[in-house]
Scaffold this motif. Structure first.
Motif, PDB file in Angstrom:
ATOM      1  N   THR A  86       0.816  -1.219   0.000  1.00 55.35           N
ATOM      2  CA  THR A  86       0.000   0.000   0.000  1.00 55.35           C
ATOM      3  C   THR A  86       0.846   1.265   0.000  1.00 55.35           C
ATOM      4  N   HIS A  87       2.146   1.131  -0.333  1.00 53.76           N
ATOM      5  CA  HIS A  87       2.977   2.333  -0.385  1.00 53.76           C
ATOM      6  C   HIS A  87       2.426   3.342  -1.379  1.00 53.76           C
ATOM      7  N   GLY A  88       1.847   2.827  -2.450  1.00 56.13           N
ATOM      8  CA  GLY A  88       1.219   3.721  -3.411  1.00 56.13           C
ATOM      9  C   GLY A  88       2.191   4.452  -4.319  1.00 56.13           C
ATOM     10  N   CYS A  89       3.326   3.825  -4.641  1.00 49.43           N
ATOM     11  CA  CYS A  89       4.215   4.413  -5.633  1.00 49.43           C
ATOM     12  C   CYS A  89       3.419   4.525  -6.937  1.00 49.43           C
ATOM     13  N   ARG A  90       3.483   5.687  -7.547  1.00 49.28           N
ATOM     14  CA  ARG A  90       2.505   5.981  -8.606  1.00 49.28           C
ATOM     15  C   ARG A  90       2.820   5.309  -9.933  1.00 49.28           C
ATOM     16  N   PHE A  91       4.003   4.728 -10.058  1.00 50.05           N
ATOM     17  CA  PHE A  91       4.345   4.027 -11.302  1.00 50.05           C
ATOM     18  C   PHE A  91       4.050   2.531 -11.189  1.00 50.05           C
ATOM     19  N   CYS A  92       3.746   2.082  -9.958  1.00 46.89           N
ATOM     20  CA  CYS A  92       3.815   0.648  -9.689  1.00 46.89           C
ATOM     21  C   CYS A  92       2.473  -0.044  -9.915  1.00 46.89           C
ATOM     22  N   ARG A 122      12.250  16.254  -5.444  1.00 43.32           N
ATOM     23  CA  ARG A 122      11.056  16.678  -6.182  1.00 43.32           C
ATOM     24  C   ARG A 122      10.449  15.489  -6.936  1.00 43.32           C
ATOM     25  N   LEU A 123      11.292  14.755  -7.656  1.00 39.94           N
ATOM     26  CA  LEU A 123      10.768  13.670  -8.473  1.00 39.94           C
ATOM     27  C   LEU A 123      10.331  12.478  -7.611  1.00 39.94           C
ATOM     28  N   ARG A 124      11.045  12.267  -6.492  1.00 36.66           N
ATOM     29  CA  ARG A 124      10.601  11.183  -5.597  1.00 36.66           C
ATOM     30  C   ARG A 124       9.218  11.496  -5.017  1.00 36.66           C
ATOM     31  N   ASP A 125       8.944  12.793  -4.833  1.00 37.75           N
ATOM     32  CA  ASP A 125       7.611  13.171  -4.359  1.00 37.75           C
ATOM     33  C   ASP A 125       6.571  12.985  -5.470  1.00 37.75           C
ATOM     34  N   VAL A 126       6.968  13.294  -6.687  1.00 34.43           N
ATOM     35  CA  VAL A 126       6.048  13.112  -7.819  1.00 34.43           C
ATOM     36  C   VAL A 126       5.587  11.649  -7.900  1.00 34.43           C
ATOM     37  N   ILE A 127       6.515  10.720  -7.702  1.00 31.14           N
ATOM     38  CA  ILE A 127       6.154   9.303  -7.829  1.00 31.14           C
ATOM     39  C   ILE A 127       5.651   8.718  -6.508  1.00 31.14           C
ATOM     40  N   ASN A 128       5.573   9.554  -5.469  1.00 32.03           N
ATOM     41  CA  ASN A 128       5.091   9.125  -4.150  1.00 32.03           C
ATOM     42  C   ASN A 128       5.967   8.042  -3.536  1.00 32.03           C
ATOM     43  N   LYS A 171     -10.768   4.522 -11.166  1.00 29.38           N
ATOM     44  CA  LYS A 171     -10.130   5.448 -12.104  1.00 29.38           C
ATOM     45  C   LYS A 171     -10.109   6.858 -11.519  1.00 29.38           C
ATOM     46  N   THR A 172     -11.143   7.190 -10.743  1.00 27.10           N
ATOM     47  CA  THR A 172     -11.200   8.506 -10.092  1.00 27.10           C
ATOM     48  C   THR A 172     -10.017   8.675  -9.141  1.00 27.10           C
ATOM     49  N   PHE A 173      -9.742   7.624  -8.365  1.00 24.17           N
ATOM     50  CA  PHE A 173      -8.609   7.669  -7.439  1.00 24.17           C
ATOM     51  C   PHE A 173      -7.300   7.846  -8.206  1.00 24.17           C
ATOM     52  N   LEU A 174      -7.154   7.096  -9.279  1.00 25.67           N
ATOM     53  CA  LEU A 174      -5.899   7.173 -10.041  1.00 25.67           C
ATOM     54  C   LEU A 174      -5.716   8.556 -10.651  1.00 25.67           C
ATOM     55  N   LEU A 175      -6.824   9.115 -11.110  1.00 22.66           N
ATOM     56  CA  LEU A 175      -6.751  10.449 -11.701  1.00 22.66           C
ATOM     57  C   LEU A 175      -6.363  11.481 -10.642  1.00 22.66           C
ATOM     58  N   ARG A 176      -6.932  11.313  -9.444  1.00 28.56           N
ATOM     59  CA  ARG A 176      -6.592  12.207  -8.335  1.00 28.56           C
ATOM     60  C   ARG A 176      -5.097  12.063  -8.003  1.00 28.56           C
ATOM     61  N   GLU A 177      -4.630  10.845  -8.003  1.00 28.95           N
ATOM     62  CA  GLU A 177      -3.217  10.599  -7.737  1.00 28.95           C
ATOM     63  C   GLU A 177      -2.346  11.225  -8.814  1.00 28.95           C
ATOM     64  N   ARG A 178      -2.814  11.172 -10.040  1.00 29.15           N
ATOM     65  CA  ARG A 178      -2.049  11.778 -11.126  1.00 29.15           C
ATOM     66  C   ARG A 178      -1.910  13.281 -10.897  1.00 29.15           C
ATOM     67  N   LEU A 232       2.422  14.236  -1.611  1.00 28.47           N
ATOM     68  CA  LEU A 232       2.531  12.842  -1.203  1.00 28.47           C
ATOM     69  C   LEU A 232       1.181  12.311  -0.743  1.00 28.47           C
ATOM     70  N   THR A 233       0.973  11.009  -0.944  1.00 29.68           N
ATOM     71  CA  THR A 233      -0.212  10.336  -0.426  1.00 29.68           C
ATOM     72  C   THR A 233       0.283   9.240   0.513  1.00 29.68           C
ATOM     73  N   ALA A 234      -0.212   9.277   1.773  1.00 29.45           N
ATOM     74  CA  ALA A 234       0.326   8.362   2.781  1.00 29.45           C
ATOM     75  C   ALA A 234      -0.148   6.930   2.552  1.00 29.45           C
ATOM     76  N   ASP A 235       0.642   6.001   3.062  1.00 35.78           N
ATOM     77  CA  ASP A 235       0.305   4.580   3.047  1.00 35.78           C
ATOM     78  C   ASP A 235      -0.939   4.364   3.920  1.00 35.78           C
ATOM     79  N   CYS A 236      -1.920   3.622   3.401  1.00 32.39           N
ATOM     80  CA  CYS A 236      -3.151   3.447   4.174  1.00 32.39           C
ATOM     81  C   CYS A 236      -2.955   2.532   5.383  1.00 32.39           C
ATOM     82  N   ARG A 237      -1.810   1.832   5.419  1.00 33.16           N
ATOM     83  CA  ARG A 237      -1.433   1.054   6.590  1.00 33.16           C
ATOM     84  C   ARG A 237      -1.428   1.884   7.864  1.00 33.16           C
ATOM     85  N   SER A 238      -1.041   3.160   7.689  1.00 35.70           N
ATOM     86  CA  SER A 238      -0.875   4.019   8.844  1.00 35.70           C
ATOM     87  C   SER A 238      -2.224   4.374   9.452  1.00 35.70           C
TER      88      SER A 238
END
Lengths: 221, 626
Positions: free
Chosen positions: B271-277, B377-383, B574-581, B589-595
């Motif tokens: 659930t890290h949510g890396c945006r490329f993964c 900056r880029l590490r934040d872009v990819i979360n 798809k709404t979530f993914l678009l928001r993440e984009r 950043l979007t936090a891990d939902c584990r937390s």
């Protein structure tokens, strides 16, 4: 304690190479709960030692393996428990205790016996003639590829200790092996200029003591 | 297949142990007594395929059921393939050495795009037509599963059906149905068979959906063409891994395979949510196994395999709530037996390094971290959620613990990437090297930088993004090569052309099947191996079929665009993914939902599941709070 294991490797097990055999035995021993001693040092590994390597694709009725145990075990029980962890085609023929200071298999074994079964009909007269001619030659040069990849020529005649039709037309060979150089059975067949397909089986490994051949399980020093 | 034919083949190939089928724990079930018969194929060489946990799981799950059997096959090595073709011998299964076409079902796992041409080659070697429309009911049914079904459309015309999601329950259900259909005498009626399969949850029959296209080449709609077929097919999810089947008698290969060890799956999902993964999206939600369950499984695995290593596998093992306890317990229990414990994936933090140090008592070869991007900056872009401080603390810990070689993974061509991000990669590598020289005086630390190229994938926040053109990727590789050199620094990179073809296929539609066929006919196969990959095969294939690879790889999608996989449902909305984009674009950043804070990805409510964490009460599953 040290155990010497004699086993056969037949059927499709012939297609397992040396490294595959090493891993197979290590894992079979762990499954069997055998307390194999580990080497000390940077990268500990189980103390297993094999006899002379067998060419990929050859079957054998006499392979050997020494294992060092961290605790004593009854050899007969080891045989039963280990056999239960082996795939078909690997059969333990005997397990015997050897002295801790007994020399390694590779240090004592210098003769290998092979039997050649012809898969097609062959003329025993012609075969006998070829065998006689080969043994009469002072030198039998064969081409090999050296470790550096370059071709070299090796005289295999001194390494052919015995070559007879037994039982005719099967061939029985005794060939030198070990650190002094190993002669391969297919080199002998090639020198006999016989193209017929054959099944080659290793039938024994020995140490030469004068005119006698000692089996590894009978060597104690 | 008679034994002497097999023996003859084995005598003539390298690594004959690939084809024996008598490995320890291989299952040889009676053919007549088990009417539902499937052969599972990993479309790559034995050494790769036998490293796949999914195969071990499904093989065990099916073979423990009565009335069904599963055997294995892999892509033959090039020498074996030549012998099979020359002697007109069909490709055979490992266990019974039967031709693949004798089975009712041939299943392929889709692990990566570059295996698609190998799938066609295997079908061809089996004497089975590659196109589903050309296979009558006399041929086996072809099914696919694995992460590739996140977008199976480019290979849809080759398959009769796909299984979406977890297979350990779904596949035995499917084979039970196969047995029933055979008993009812319906197996010969392919359309009815597929109709019945489509009623099973998680099973997708591509021929039951029509795809229409807009004039600009994008997909207009994917709609069912038969009554009773769902508009969207949802993936299968095992709600609780403790209840799920797990193989404790996996096959022990003769040959040294890529992952030659016990694979103990500690959890599924990340659930890290890396945006490329993609894996992080399609394997949701996170489901951890209970510590006691894992310890019991480990005990059985050691006893039944004799392996010398236990690997704690998952997408991010350091995240497992009880990882430290588990690792220490395993080291204590099996260390003396010569069985070691390993962690395949490390998080970029000091905790992970201490964990690796605790399990790795002896040889310390190298430690690998994946910062993925070179600037904050880029590490934040990819979360990625990792700071430079995290990285340097982790590497400092590693050098102090005795490691001297650090490997770093990065991705090139991430969205918004610029030159300073690339410079950041080189700068970070140098800082770590200097740190190593300082902390490990008298030793020679090395830092290896490996870069792959970003491939936008379906079901990720970056599914709308273009991939950099090959020329740009190569320029970036060159720039890094110029900056990452000198004593102690090493640089590796992936073939940009392979990443390009991956990007074409990853988000492609059904029309691409023609290009895959054309590439295969031109000789493409085993393309996961760079020595067998030939870009020329694909160039020719695109030319021949008139398909434009750049349309698929290098085009930015409109936000409202219909995707070829929109009729499939992996839970993430798809709404979530678009928001993440959008958050990516603004570096949020979007936090891990584990937390504890639900990010609203849609998986739990959509699929009726929940996070399963095995830590203390502070690890309560968050979805019920929302």
């Amino acid at each position: 304690m040290r155990l010497r294991i004699k086993y056969s490797k037949t059927g499709q097990m012939a297609f397992l190479g040396h490294l595959e055999m090493l891993r197979l035995w290590q894992r079979a021993m762990r499954r069997a709960g055998l307390p194999v001693a580990m080497s000390h040092g940077f990268n500990p590994h189980p103390r297993l030692a094999f006899g002379p390597a067998l060419a990929l694709g050859l079957e054998s009725l006499a392979e050997y393996l020494d294992v060092e145990l961290a605790a004593d075990r009854e050899p007969d029980r080891v045989q039963v428990e280990l056999q239960a962890q082996l795939p078909p085609g690997l059969e333990i023929l005997l397990v015997r205790t050897i002295p801790d200071q007994a020399p390694a298999l590779t240090a004592v074994i210098d003769v290998a016996a092979y039997r050649v079964n012809w898969l097609e009909e062959i003329d025993p007269g012609l075969l006998q003639q070829r065998v006689g001619a080969l043994l009469a030659r002072p030198e039998v040069p064969v081409r090999r590829t050296g470790r550096d990849g370059r071709p070299r020529v090796k005289d295999i005649r001194p390494g052919i200790l015995k070559l007879v039709l037994d039982p005719s037309p099967d061939l029985a060979m005794l060939l030198q092996c070990g650190p002094a150089g190993s002669i391969r059975p297919e080199e002998v067949l090639k020198a006999l200029a016989l193209e017929a397909p054959a099944r080659v089986v290793r039938t024994g490994l020995f140490a030469r003591r004068g005119d006698d051949l000692l089996a590894p399980e009978d060597i104690s020093g | 297949m008679p034994d002497n034919i097999i023996t003859n083949l084995l005598a003539r190939v390298t690594k004959p142990a690939r084809y024996l089928g008598t490995e320890w724990n291989a299952v040889h079930k009676d053919w007549e007594e088990n009417p539902a018969r499937m052969v599972f194929i990993y479309p790559d060489l034995y050494e790769v395929g036998m490293s796949h946990l999914g195969l071990a799981i499904l093989y065990g799950a099916v073979n423990e059921q009565p009335g069904m059997l599963m055997e294995r096959a892999f892509a033959p090595g090039p020498d074996m393939e030549a012998l099979l073709r020359e002697n007109r011998i069909p490709l055979f299964s490992l266990e019974s050495h039967r031709p693949l076409a004798d089975f009712d079902v041939i299943g392929f796992t889709l692990q990566y795009e570059m295996s698609y041409t190998t799938i066609l080659n295997i079908l061809d070697l089996a004497g089975v037509p590659v196109l589903a429309t050309e296979r009558g009911a006399g041929y086996p049914l072809i099914i696919g599963g694995g992460p590739g079904v996140a977008n199976p459309e480019p290979v849809a015309p080759f398959f009769d059906c796909f299984l979406l999601g977890d297979g350990e329950e779904a596949l035995p259900e499917f084979l039970k149905l196969v047995g029933q259909l055979k008993k009812e005498g319906l197996w010969g009626h392919r359309l009815e068979v597929l109709d019945r399969i489509a009623t099973l949850p998680g099973f997708y029959v591509p021929s039951f959906y029509d795809v229409t296209y807009n004039s600009d080449g994008t997909v207009a709609a994917v709609v069912p063409n038969r009554p009773g077929i769902p508009e969207r097919v949802s993936k299968r999810v095992l709600p609780d891994l403790d209840e799920a089947y797990f193989p404790t008698r996996p096959i022990v290969p003769f040959l040294e395979v890529v992952h030659d060890r016990i694979m103990l799956e500690v959890m599924r999902g990340c659930t890290h949510g890396c945006r490329f993964c993609q894996a992080g999206a399609i394997y949701r939600p996170v489901r951890e196994r209970d510590l006691a369950v894992l310890l019991r499984q480990a005990e059985e695995l050691v006893r039944h395999t004799g392996h010398e290593e236990i690997s704690l596998t998952s997408l991010s093992t350091a995240d497992y709530s009880r990882v430290e306890e588990l690792a220490r317990a395993l080291v204590a229990a099996y260390g003396d037996l010569g069985v070691s414990v390993s962690l395949p994936s490390l998080r970029v933090d000091a905790f992970s390094v201490r964990l690796a140090d605790a399990v790795q008592q002896v040889r310390k070869s190298s430690l690998t971290f994946a910062p993925e991007a070179g600037s904050q900056r880029l590490r934040d872009v990819i979360n990625k959620g990792v700071t430079e401080d995290d990285i340097l603390t982790a590497t400092a810990e590693a050098f102090q613990a005795g490691w001297q070689a650090i490997k770093l993974y990065f991705m090139l061509g991430l969205p918004t990437e610029g030159e300073e991000d690339l410079q950041g990669i080189a700068g970070l590598a140098r800082r770590i090297l200097y740190q190593g020289r300082e902390l490990a005086p008298g030793k020679k630390p090395t830092v290896t930088v490996s870069v792959s190229s970003f491939v936008p994938k379906a079901w990720t926040a970056f599914q709308w993004e273009p991939q950099d053109p090959v020329a740009v990727l190569k320029e970036k590789q060159q720039l890094l090569r110029n900056h990452i050199k000198g004593p102690g620094l090493r640089f590796n990179w992936h073939d940009a052309e392979i990443s390009y073809i991956e990007a074409v296929l990853a988000r492609g539609d059904r029309r691409l099947a023609a290009a895959i066929m054309a590439a295969w006919r031109r000789g493409a196969r085993l393309e996961g191996w760079s020595e067998y990959f030939s870009y020329a095969c694909w160039e020719g294939a695109f030319q021949e079929t008139g398909l434009d690879p750049a349309f698929y790889a290098n085009r930015e999608r409109r936000e409202e665009e219909v995707f070829p996989w929109d009729h499939l449902d992996f839970g993430v909305s798809k709404t979530f993914l678009l928001r993440e984009r959008r958050r990516a674009r603004s570096g949020q950043l979007t936090a891990d939902c584990r937390s504890g804070r639900c990010t609203g990805c849609g998986v739990c409510p959509g699929l009726g599941v929940d996070l399963r964490l095995k830590g203390g009460p502070e690890d309560r599953a968050p979805a019920d709070k929302v």
